[in-house]
Every structure is written in structure tokens, then in C-alpha cells.
Design an enzyme around this catalytic site. Structure first.
Site, PDB file in Angstrom:
ATOM      1  N   ASN A  38      44.020  51.126  42.414  1.00 42.80           N
ATOM      2  CA  ASN A  38      43.850  49.697  42.067  1.00 42.80           C
ATOM      3  C   ASN A  38      42.689  48.819  43.180  1.00 42.80           C
ATOM      4  OD1 ASN A  38      45.400  46.946  41.700  1.00 42.80           O
ATOM      5  ND2 ASN A  38      45.456  47.218  43.946  1.00 42.80           N
ATOM      6  N   ARG A  45      48.517  44.025  49.119  1.00 40.34           N
ATOM      7  CA  ARG A  45      48.587  42.618  48.535  1.00 40.34           C
ATOM      8  C   ARG A  45      48.406  42.734  46.946  1.00 40.34           C
ATOM      9  NH1 ARG A  45      43.474  40.362  48.882  1.00 40.34           N
ATOM     10  NH2 ARG A  45      42.206  41.814  50.121  1.00 40.34           N
ATOM     11  N   THR A  74      47.218  36.171  41.477  1.00 33.12           N
ATOM     12  CA  THR A  74      47.534  36.961  42.659  1.00 33.12           C
ATOM     13  C   THR A  74      47.007  35.700  43.743  1.00 33.12           C
ATOM     14  OG1 THR A  74      45.211  37.745  42.936  1.00 33.12           O
ATOM     15  CG2 THR A  74      46.929  38.930  41.999  1.00 33.12           C
ATOM     16  N   TYR A  99      30.079  43.328  39.496  1.00 29.06           N
ATOM     17  CA  TYR A  99      31.469  43.616  39.190  1.00 29.06           C
ATOM     18  C   TYR A  99      31.911  44.016  37.954  1.00 29.06           C
ATOM     19  CZ  TYR A  99      36.781  42.856  39.028  1.00 29.06           C
ATOM     20  OH  TYR A  99      37.834  42.948  38.744  1.00 29.06           O
ATOM     21  N   ILE A 104      44.882  37.646  36.331  1.00 29.73           N
ATOM     22  CA  ILE A 104      46.369  37.804  36.997  1.00 29.73           C
ATOM     23  C   ILE A 104      46.511  37.060  38.164  1.00 29.73           C
ATOM     24  CG2 ILE A 104      47.637  39.588  37.524  1.00 29.73           C
ATOM     25  CD1 ILE A 104      46.859  40.154  34.640  1.00 29.73           C
ATOM     26  N   ASP A 125      39.406  52.377  54.839  1.00 30.26           N
ATOM     27  CA  ASP A 125      38.291  52.040  53.908  1.00 30.26           C
ATOM     28  C   ASP A 125      38.100  53.312  52.918  1.00 30.26           C
ATOM     29  OD1 ASP A 125      36.195  51.349  52.339  1.00 30.26           O
ATOM     30  OD2 ASP A 125      35.117  50.407  54.035  1.00 30.26           O
ATOM     31  N   LYS A 167      32.918  47.788  37.181  1.00 30.89           N
ATOM     32  CA  LYS A 167      34.347  48.033  36.342  1.00 30.89           C
ATOM     33  C   LYS A 167      34.147  48.808  34.908  1.00 30.89           C
ATOM     34  CE  LYS A 167      37.949  46.586  38.901  1.00 30.89           C
ATOM     35  NZ  LYS A 167      38.769  47.252  39.611  1.00 30.89           N
TER      36      LYS A 167
HETATM   37  P1  NDP Z   1      43.471  41.789  45.821  1.00 28.53           P
HETATM   38  O1  NDP Z   1      42.187  41.490  46.698  1.00 28.53           O
HETATM   39  O2  NDP Z   1      44.746  40.925  46.107  1.00 28.53           O
HETATM   40  O3  NDP Z   1      43.728  43.228  46.379  1.00 28.53           O
HETATM   41  C1  NDP Z   1      42.896  44.135  46.521  1.00 28.53           C
HETATM   42  C2  NDP Z   1      43.316  45.229  47.241  1.00 28.53           C
HETATM   43  O4  NDP Z   1      42.172  46.535  47.300  1.00 28.53           O
HETATM   44  C3  NDP Z   1      43.728  45.040  48.766  1.00 28.53           C
HETATM   45  O5  NDP Z   1      44.923  46.111  49.038  1.00 28.53           O
HETATM   46  C4  NDP Z   1      42.707  45.536  49.400  1.00 28.53           C
HETATM   47  O6  NDP Z   1      42.856  45.918  50.699  1.00 28.53           O
HETATM   48  C5  NDP Z   1      41.909  46.754  48.682  1.00 28.53           C
HETATM   49  N1  NDP Z   1      40.658  47.252  48.931  1.00 28.53           N
HETATM   50  C6  NDP Z   1      39.539  46.264  48.586  1.00 28.53           C
HETATM   51  N2  NDP Z   1      38.465  47.096  49.142  1.00 28.53           N
HETATM   52  C7  NDP Z   1      38.844  48.250  49.613  1.00 28.53           C
HETATM   53  C8  NDP Z   1      38.329  49.492  50.175  1.00 28.53           C
HETATM   54  N3  NDP Z   1      36.830  49.499  50.399  1.00 28.53           N
HETATM   55  N4  NDP Z   1      39.113  50.296  50.447  1.00 28.53           N
HETATM   56  C9  NDP Z   1      40.171  50.240  50.490  1.00 28.53           C
HETATM   57  N5  NDP Z   1      41.020  49.459  49.919  1.00 28.53           N
HETATM   58  C10 NDP Z   1      40.135  48.254  49.536  1.00 28.53           C
HETATM   59  O7  NDP Z   1      43.015  41.889  44.344  1.00 28.53           O
HETATM   60  P2  NDP Z   1      43.943  41.937  42.963  1.00 28.53           P
HETATM   61  O8  NDP Z   1      45.402  42.237  43.433  1.00 28.53           O
HETATM   62  O9  NDP Z   1      43.565  40.446  42.418  1.00 28.53           O
HETATM   63  O10 NDP Z   1      43.265  42.959  42.276  1.00 28.53           O
HETATM   64  C11 NDP Z   1      43.642  44.251  42.204  1.00 28.53           C
HETATM   65  C12 NDP Z   1      42.634  45.136  41.183  1.00 28.53           C
HETATM   66  O11 NDP Z   1      42.832  44.667  40.149  1.00 28.53           O
HETATM   67  C13 NDP Z   1      41.198  45.218  41.619  1.00 28.53           C
HETATM   68  O12 NDP Z   1      40.747  46.689  41.296  1.00 28.53           O
HETATM   69  C14 NDP Z   1      40.765  44.057  40.843  1.00 28.53           C
HETATM   70  O13 NDP Z   1      39.339  44.411  40.623  1.00 28.53           O
HETATM   71  C15 NDP Z   1      41.581  44.490  39.754  1.00 28.53           C
HETATM   72  N6  NDP Z   1      41.582  43.223  38.538  1.00 28.53           N
HETATM   73  C16 NDP Z   1      42.059  41.967  39.168  1.00 28.53           C
HETATM   74  C17 NDP Z   1      42.340  40.694  38.321  1.00 28.53           C
HETATM   75  C18 NDP Z   1      42.981  39.403  38.803  1.00 28.53           C
HETATM   76  O14 NDP Z   1      42.753  38.666  37.896  1.00 28.53           O
HETATM   77  N7  NDP Z   1      43.538  39.344  39.670  1.00 28.53           N
HETATM   78  C19 NDP Z   1      41.540  41.001  36.932  1.00 28.53           C
HETATM   79  C20 NDP Z   1      41.050  42.241  36.558  1.00 28.53           C
HETATM   80  C21 NDP Z   1      40.999  43.366  37.589  1.00 28.53           C
HETATM   81  P3  NDP Z   1      42.954  44.942  52.104  1.00 28.53           P
HETATM   82  O15 NDP Z   1      44.362  44.053  51.978  1.00 28.53           O
HETATM   83  O16 NDP Z   1      43.030  45.664  53.153  1.00 28.53           O
HETATM   84  O17 NDP Z   1      41.487  44.191  51.867  1.00 28.53           O
END
Ligand code: NDP
Length: 276
Positions: free
Chosen positions: A102, A18, A216, A181, A214, A75, A185
Site C-alpha cells: 500500500n 496512516r 484520508t 504518478y 478515498i 524506506d 501506478k
Molecule cells: P498516505 O500518504 O496517507 O499513506 C501513505 C503511506 O505510504 C504512509 O504510511 C507512508 O509512510 C508510506 N510510504 C510512502 N512512501 C514510502 C516509502 N518510500 N517507503 C515506505 N513507506 C512509504 O496515503 P493514502 O492512504 O491516501 O494512500 C495509500 C495508497 O493508496 C497509496 O499507494 C496511494 O497511491 C493509493 N491511493 C490513494 C488514493 C486516495 O484517494 N487516498 C486513491 C488511489 C490510490 P509515512 O507515514 O512514513 O510517510
């Protein structure tokens, strides 16, 4: 059709069930890459109603772009799972040319389905629970380190590879809210620079894309959103869009990124204007 400059490449985007990751995976597929999409479980895509299943995400990307898409789940804080998924990707595609770490997010021990979209309840540097500290660090830093450790040796052997880790502008400044967090990072940024140094002789680049806010579904569900900043264009005083992160990742994976390594590239519309 866009120039398919990633034709013949294999890209693994962790956390692409996602949000940003899904758009990155789709973007790389649109440039011709075969992609490995990934989430923690086959149906975690439902958390914010983004898709019915991980397989549905893979099918949608394949239907849109026509490439080969493999769905893997697990995981990534667990080293054995990381090894198993890396092997699954290699068995299907033979190698991994582009790794995008990511997976992550400011999500504590309660998980995304918890109160407030799963952010730690006391999300500062003092009151946060020990359980949440471990979870946030594991989710953001350990996943990145473990997957790099699993994938990099094969890139070293082939003397080719691109690694792009998703950091955050949160890791480039002090803040009360989301302190752990931010620390995780910042560690992703530093680990990436260390890995970049180690991989220089092996022709493998390692960089960080550090997004600002961003849009989402999880982003929208987990904080007070400034509606005036939800704009497509016309100003940089706005939130960013997942496509803008995807385009930066694609650039770092392209021929244009061949001599760029160890960098933290903010993609935040110029919100932070000090050196990274
Ligand atoms: P989402 O929560 O929409 O997506 C996070 C993704 O990471 C999901 O696919 C989730 O899987 C996966 N994930 C989380 N924990 C684990 C784990 N332990 N093992 C494997 N997969 C895992 O987040 P965003 O799209 O918003 O963010 C994506 C990245 O960008 C992240 O690293 C976030 O920190 C970074 N980011 C986002 C910002 C934003 O504003 N959106 C700003 C700055 C950085 P599952 O669906 O199974 O839970």
C-alpha cells in the site's frame, strides 16, 4: 464480532502508519490476522496528525482487536531496508501469508511536509523535475516490486500466499495533473499481472485494488475537495472511505479470492466504466 476468517494468518501492510493502509491493517486484524504495520519512520504518523507514533498505531490496533501487531519502519525504496524489515516480520511471526503493498502516493521529493502536502510542484508530464520523477516512481513502483521480490519466494516455497497491491484509477486513464504518478501506478498494475502469471503454478494470487478518491487526511490536505462528495451513503457519486478499500483487500485475501489472480479491481463507485 465479525467472522474471524483470517485467524492464524500473518499480514504485512506496507504504508500502514496512516491513511488507507492503517485502516486495512486494522480491518485484517479485526478478521483475526496478526499484522505487521509499517511506516518510513517511528513518528511519520504525525504528518497529518493521525497518531503520535507508529507504535501507538500498533498498540491501538492490538487494543481494539486483541491480536499480535508488530511495528516496523523504514524506506521501502531501499532494497537492504526491505530485506531487513521482511526478516523482522518473519522472525516475529514465522512467515507472511498476506502481503498488501500500500505504500505510495503522489508525493514528490519534498516529502509530505512540503508545500501542498508534498505533491510535485510541476505535476505534469513535461515540467515535473527529474528529482520528482525518480521519487514518485520509486515510492509507488519500486517499493511494490522490491517488497514482492523479498516476500514471494517464501510464499512459493509454502505454495500459499496472497499479494494485494494498491494501484489507482489514475493508472487506468490519461491525465495532465499527476502524470508520473499515473504512469507509476499503471506500471504497478502491469507488474502485478506479470507476477500473477509467474506465481500461478505456486498457488499464490496477485491482484490490484485500484481506488478512486478515498477520504484520508492526506487526500483532504492535498487538493481542492468537493464537499458534496463527502457522503457516507445514498449515492455512488461520492468519495470512497478507507474501510471500503479494506473490505476489498480482505475479500481478495479470503477463501472467496482463492481463484482470482492478475486482476485490477477498481473500487471507485463506478466512476470509471471501461475495461481495466
Ligand atoms: P498516505 O500518504 O496517507 O499513506 C501513505 C503511506 O505510504 C504512509 O504510511 C507512508 O509512510 C508510506 N510510504 C510512502 N512512501 C514510502 C516509502 N518510500 N517507503 C515506505 N513507506 C512509504 O496515503 P493514502 O492512504 O491516501 O494512500 C495509500 C495508497 O493508496 C497509496 O499507494 C496511494 O497511491 C493509493 N491511493 C490513494 C488514493 C486516495 O484517494 N487516498 C486513491 C488511489 C490510490 P509515512 O507515514 O512514513 O510517510
Amino acid at each position: 464480532m465479525a467472522d474471524q476468517y483470517l485467524q492464524g494468518k500473518v499480514a504485512w501492510v506496507t504504508g500502514s502508519s496512516r491513511g488507507i493502509g492503517r485502516v486495512v491493517a486494522s480491518h485484517l486484524a479485526g478478521l483475526g490476522a496478526d499484522v505487521v504495520v509499517h511506516g518510513t519512520s517511528p513518528t511519520s504518523t504525525r504528518a497529518f496528525a493521525e497518531a503520535d507514533s507508529l507504535q501507538a498505531v500498533a498498540d491501538a490496533i492490538s487494543a481494539e482487536h486483541g491480536g499480535n501487531v508488530l511495528a516496523v519502519h523504514g524506506d521501502l525504496t531501499d532494497p537492504a531496508t526491505v530485506d531487513r524489515l521482511t526478516e523482522q516480520a518473519r522472525t516475529r511471526f514465522g512467515r507472511i501469508d498476506i502481503l498488501v503493498n500500500n505504500a505510495g502516493g503522489d508525493i514528490g521529493a519534498q516529502g509530505v511536509l512540503g508545500e501542498g502536502g508534498g505533491k510535485p510542484i510541476h505535476n505534469d508530464a513535461i515540467e515535473i523535475s527529474v528529482e520528482d520523477i525518480h521519487t514518485v516512481i520509486n515510492r509507488n513502483l519500486m517499493t511494490c516490486i522490491l517488497v514482492c521480490r523479498a516476500v514471494a519466494p517464501e510464499m512459493i516455497e509454502r505454495k500459499a500466499g496472497r499479494i494485494v497491491n494498491i494501484g489507482s484509477i489514475a493508472g487506468l486513464a490519461g491525465r495532465t495533473n499527476g502524470a508520473i504518478y499515473a504512469a507509476a501506478k499503471a506500471a504497478v498494475h502491469t507488474y502485478s499481472r506479470c507476477l500473477a502469471d509467474q506465481l500461478r503454478p505456486h498457488n499464490v494470487t496477485v491482484n490490484v485494488v485500484a481506488p478512486g478518491g478515498i477520504v484520508t487526511p492526506r487526500f483532504l490536505a492535498t487538493r481542492p475537495v468537493d464537499q458534496s462528495k463527502i457522503q457516507e451513503d445514498g449515492t455512488l457519486v461520492r468519495y470512497g472511505w478507507p474501510e471500503e478499500i479494506a473490505a476489498s483487500v480482505a475479500f481478495l485475501a479470503s477463501d472467496g479470492g482463492s481463484y482470482i489472480s492478475g486482476q485490477v479491481l477498481r473500487v471507485d463507485g463506478g466512476m470509471q466504466l471501461w475495461p481495466s
